[in-house]
Structure formats: structure tokens, C-alpha cells
Design an enzyme around this catalytic site. Sequence first.
Site, PDB file in Angstrom:
ATOM      1  N   SER A   1      -3.971  49.840  -7.334  1.00 27.78           N
ATOM      2  CA  SER A   1      -3.875  49.057  -8.558  1.00 27.78           C
ATOM      3  C   SER A   1      -4.553  49.809  -9.710  1.00 27.78           C
ATOM      4  O   SER A   1      -4.135  50.906 -10.046  1.00 27.78           O
ATOM      5  CB  SER A   1      -4.465  47.659  -8.340  1.00 27.78           C
ATOM      6  OG  SER A   1      -4.101  46.787  -9.382  1.00 27.78           O
TER       7      SER A   1
ATOM      8  N   GLU B   1       5.138  42.716  -5.003  1.00 27.71           N
ATOM      9  CA  GLU B   1       4.068  42.934  -5.983  1.00 27.71           C
ATOM     10  C   GLU B   1       3.951  41.766  -6.960  1.00 27.71           C
ATOM     11  O   GLU B   1       2.875  41.484  -7.487  1.00 27.71           O
ATOM     12  CB  GLU B   1       4.328  44.230  -6.759  1.00 27.71           C
ATOM     13  CG  GLU B   1       4.276  45.501  -5.931  1.00 27.71           C
ATOM     14  CD  GLU B   1       2.866  45.961  -5.623  1.00 27.71           C
ATOM     15  OE1 GLU B   1       1.923  45.210  -5.925  1.00 27.71           O
ATOM     16  OE2 GLU B   1       2.713  47.069  -5.077  1.00 27.71           O
TER      17      GLU B   1
ATOM     18  N   HIS C   1       0.668  42.180  -3.585  1.00 34.62           N
ATOM     19  CA  HIS C   1      -0.162  43.199  -4.227  1.00 34.62           C
ATOM     20  C   HIS C   1      -1.505  43.325  -3.507  1.00 34.62           C
ATOM     21  O   HIS C   1      -2.154  42.320  -3.234  1.00 34.62           O
ATOM     22  CB  HIS C   1      -0.372  42.826  -5.692  1.00 34.62           C
ATOM     23  CG  HIS C   1      -1.091  43.847  -6.492  1.00 34.62           C
ATOM     24  ND1 HIS C   1      -0.593  45.115  -6.698  1.00 34.62           N
ATOM     25  CD2 HIS C   1      -2.287  43.798  -7.143  1.00 34.62           C
ATOM     26  CE1 HIS C   1      -1.437  45.804  -7.453  1.00 34.62           C
ATOM     27  NE2 HIS C   1      -2.473  45.027  -7.734  1.00 34.62           N
TER      28      HIS C   1
END
Length: 537
Positions: free
Chosen positions: A240, A355, A451
Site C-alpha cells: 500500500s 482491492e 486490500h
Amino acid sequence: MPLQDTLKRHFFALHFVYLGMRKLVLFILGLTGLTTTAYTQMTGLQIKTSNGIVEGVLEKTGVRSFKGVPFAEPPVGDLRWKEPQPAKDWTGVRKCDHFAAMGVQPPIYSDMKFRSSGISEDCLYLNLWVPATTDSLVKGKAAGLPVLVYFFGGGFIAGDGSEGRYDGEGMATKGVIAITITYRLGVFGFLAHPELSKESPHHASGNYGLLDQTAALRWVKKNIRAFGGDPDRITIAGESAGSVSVSAQMVSPLSKGLINGAIGESGSLLGALPPVTLKGAEQSGVAFAKSCGVSSLAELRAMPADKILEAAKKFSNYRFPMTIDGYFLPKAPLAIFRAGEQAHVPLLAGWNSEEGGYRSIIGNGQATRENYEKGVRKLYGQAADTILRLYAAETDGDVEQAATDLASDKFIAFSTWRWTNEQAKTGGKPVYRYRFERARPEMRPAHGAVHSAEIEYALGNLPLNTVYSWTSDDYAISALMLEYFANFVKKGDPNGPGLPVWPAAGSEGPAQVMHINVQTKAGVENHRERYLYWENR
């Protein structure tokens, strides 16, 4: 008896044998007159760094860990919002047996489980996990081990290197020195201001968190040989915001010669959390100072950290972007990639299959084609017809998946694809692309991996996340992914004996992607036209 239970019994039996042997060694050392210090030196628990001697601890696996090692001076007082300064030397032995404080941040992400010793602006420390002592290291010779430096995620407003999911012990058991670092976040790491630019010898401001990462890499380059590492085999990785950081380090001239490989998990600055102009960021910094009721940089530096954080929440919900400052980032990152001026190193990068959530497209209504079309038209206006063609839902039953794919690409998947695509064109080294598809146990059935779901798998840390009831399939996927990542750190190529072949992505035509799941296999890239559309939009 299930295999998992058998393995646990064997592990505990070996652990008790290890404890017994350690006590025996200490008893013998006592009889021969050797001290505990001599024992720590013999086992590689005391290491002489450029700043002084650090003493680590021996983990159950035989891995040696050194936690809370300073790589820069505490960025407090007049050093708040300044480029990180070299750490000061110390005398004697510095105990590095616990995580230092994490950077100042709000408690906003429930999945972050910290092991830090608190919250403080004094946060520039790193943690090392070093494979079991080798004869060459005990004799004072470098073992030449590969090195992984991992940047945590959290949107540049939260996170810490102490989180269990980033623990480096699993990677160290594969013969890799694993390192996590802490860097400044939010307003403390990214505030730009005309006065800050004026006092800087580089006429730049902002990007302090990224400069912290570079300072840590310099420290590793300078000191890792003492831990048995090879300063010319340093791979950086992150997830990320950490993945965005990896892409940022690749385009910064300040990182030249510091990195030899890169791993990105979900995100790059080619679309996700992109930098802004220095002038625009400076104007925002002036507005922030005004919102704090101060008129000078000195007054701003004098404010308590908690008041600064509170003001940042009201001003921009904690977010301050990185800047194209002419120093860390000399120009737009995409221009750097297209000119081939980025780091020419092997890249392994990918994203997860979920995601983003489909409700970010259709809202709270039912997942029908009608609601899907309404949501897309509201978000994309005149481009809606093209979007609905690229992310087609032929029936109501297709809507959730189509909307999930769109939300995922919109959030972070496209920026990761673009990074791999540009690096394949101009980076001069192999690029390996993946799509992680394993949903966590309690989240099945689902549209895939959300995610950040891949982190524990990739670093071998499933046991440290007790929220989920991991299965034998999960452990098998983790073992495979850890092996891929360790291989890449060692030689810039994830492939190895007994593993499904992972082909390089290629720079032209249909690219190859490794689909990581119960049945891990490579395949031709799907939906390339979607990414080409976003690239040209």
C-alpha cells in the site's frame, strides 16, 4: 492426528530441547569463567555498528533480532520538519531487545496491531532479523546474506514497523536479513511550507517521511556487512503506502546505488497517492499554519505534537501529499520512468483481487444492473458507456464482480499495473507480476482477497494474526509465496526448485501474471484493454 497438530507438537518439543541446550551452554560458560558478554559475542548477539555496539536477542527459531536500532537523530524540536540527521554515537552496549516508539498518528485502522513502546516524534528506528549465526560471521567475516528492507503501509498517516504482519523472523529463516523501519507520517512527515523550503539547503520541503526511508537505506548500506549482510544485495519492499514508497525510492536520485531489487504490493505513485507541485503544497502548508492560529514556523515547531495532530485532522483528515520538490523528486514520476531514469533493478509487484468493494460503485442499494449503471454514470459521466463496456455486467448476478473489478482498479490496482508496465519498458531488468486471489477464512465466500490480505502470506506470518482460522491451504499458499519472495530477494528472480514457474511479464504484447491461490499458476494477463484505457484517459 491432523498434520497441523503434529507440527505443533514437534515445534514445542524442539523448543524445549533448545532451551535446555542454551542453559547447558551458559552453565559450561560459567564453569570455564566466560561471561554472558562473551557468550553474546560468540553467538553474534553483539554487533558493532558505525554508531556503537548493539545487543540483540535470540529468537526461538535461532534467528537473532535487533529491535529499536536508531538510524537517525530524533526529529524533535528544531529537527521537526527537517531532513533526517545521522544518528549520534553512543558508548557501551545498547540493548536492542524491544520495538521503539511508532510515529505520531491517529488510531484509525482497526487491523493494525502494534508492538511498539508507545507513540512519539522520536521514531526513527529500524528492526533487524538476522539468520542463525554462521561460522563466517562468528569469525568476523561477512556472510554476504541478501537483505530485505520493508516499508509498512497505512496511507502515509498510520502504521509502524512493529506490526506483527511485517515480522521478519519468517523471512530470516529463509536466509535473508529482514528489516522493518519506521518513518514520519502525516503532517509530521509531509508538511510543505515556504519557510521550510527557504531554510532547506535544497530549497525543498515536504517528503520527510520518504527522506527517512532513504536515510534508513543509507544506514543499512553502511552497516549491514557487520550483521553478515551484503550491501550490494538490498531489496526494498512494501505494501500500500509502503508499495508507493518503493516506487518513489525507485525514481529518486537520492536512492541511487542503495537498492538492488524492488517488491511492490498494491500501489505506486503512478496513480495512487500521487505527488503534487511544491508550490501548491507550500500554499496548503501556509493555510494549515493559519488554521493552527500561528504565523511563523518557529511557533508551529513550538506546538505540542498532539495539538499538531488534532489540527491536521480538522484541516485535511490527516492527509498531506508528497511533493515534486526538485530534490527527492526532481520531476513528475511518470516522466522519470518514461525517460528510463529510474532505478534499473528487477521488480516483483502485484495487487489483490478485491482491492475495492463493489458498494463504492453502486451504493447501498441492491446489486442490480440498473443500480450499477446509475452508479457508473454518476461517477464517470460521459465516459460511463466505455466503462460499462469494459466492466460489463450481462446479468444482475454479474454486477457484484464487475463493480468489484472497477472499484479495485480505480483504487489501487491500475497504479500498480502501470508501474510494472513502465518498468518493463524502460527498466532494463525483469518484471514479475502477480494477482493474489486467496480470501481470508472468515471472509469466504467473497470476491477475492481484500486490500492488505496478502501481507501475512508473503512474509510467513499467518500465526501472528489470530483473527482468522487459517487452514492447511492457507499455510501452503503462505509457504509458496514466502519462497517466491525470498528467492527474489536472493537473486532477483522468484523461481526455484519445486515451484510453479513464474515467467517475467514482458514489455510487449499479452503479459504474464502469476495467479496466487490454492492452485497457483501463471497465465496471460486478463483485461489489458481496461488498463490501457485508464492509461490513456
